[in-house]
Design an enzyme around this catalytic site. Structure first.
Site, PDB file in Angstrom:
ATOM      1  NE  ARG A   4      -3.983  -2.056   2.420  1.00 28.30           N
ATOM      2  CZ  ARG A   4      -3.643  -3.294   2.630  1.00 28.30           C
ATOM      3  NH1 ARG A   4      -2.591  -3.602   3.090  1.00 28.30           N
ATOM      4  NH2 ARG A   4      -4.842  -4.047   2.687  1.00 28.30           N
ATOM      5  N   GLY A   5       2.168   1.048   0.453  1.00 25.91           N
ATOM      6  CA  GLY A   5       3.030   2.423   0.384  1.00 25.91           C
ATOM      7  C   GLY A   5       2.625   3.310   1.637  1.00 25.91           C
ATOM      8  CG  ASP A 124     -12.846  -1.286  26.660  1.00 29.18           C
ATOM      9  OD1 ASP A 124     -13.174  -0.908  27.578  1.00 29.18           O
ATOM     10  OD2 ASP A 124     -11.741  -1.823  26.194  1.00 29.18           O
TER      11      ASP A 124
END
Length: 181
Positions: A4-5, A124
């Site tokens: 993905r770079g 949470d």
């Protein structure tokens, strides 16, 4: 991530959670390292992140990829990297400006409203699970304690139907009042 770079966040979790081993074996899975069904909190969290993204729920961290590594008995959740980190991190300023506090509160409220409309409760919400992107927008992360929201009154959605009705895990100090009884 070289494909993905870009930088990514990585969450490493067991393929089968401690409480889910018996369920996996009963469902036809084999023990450690086998290619049996993937169950457990991490697999549920990944499915929930995908479902929330498909429903265009705002303010939720993006799951980019889920990698199943049965040889090491683990799942890898590859998620977007939030450059500014958690609003509760040690690197965050002790006192935020009023404008930032309002921006964070509005972002969290929008994310929770979107989740609740789908019948899902985060379970949470705490400063360490509120991440800030480089552009200053905030997202909620760590949906491992998510559950069906208000099961008696919330509309049942396909997404909510996959979640437990009671809180599973999370941080006791941040538990919602309905889970403290």
């Amino acid at each position: 991530d070289t494909r993905r770079g870009a930088l990514v966040a990585l969450k490493v979790a067991p393929r089968v959670g401690r409480g889910d081993k018996a369920a996996a074996l009963a469902a036809g899975g084999r023990d450690r390292g086998a290619r049996g069904p993937v169950v457990g909190a991490a697999a549920r969290e990944a499915a929930l992140l995908r479902g929330l993204a498909a429903a265009r729920c705002p303010g939720i961290v993006r799951l980019l990829e889920l990698v199943d590594d049965p040889r090491r008995d683990r799942l890898l959740l590859i998620m977007e990297y939030c450059e500014r980190g958690a609003v509760g991190s040690a690197a965050a300023p002790a006192r935020a400006s009023a404008a930032k506090a309002w921006r964070v509160a509005a972002g969290v409220a929008a994310a929770l409203a979107g989740m609740h409309a789908l019948g899902v409760a985060h379970g949470d919400v705490k400063p360490d699970n509120i991440l800030e992107r480089g552009d200053g927008s905030v997202v909620l992360a760590d949906l491992g304690a998510a559950r069906a929201a208000f099961p008696a009154t919330a509309p049942t959605t396909t997404l909510a139907a996959t979640l437990p009705a009671r809180r599973a895990g999370g941080t006791p100090a941040f538990a919602p009042p309905e889970d403290c009884g």
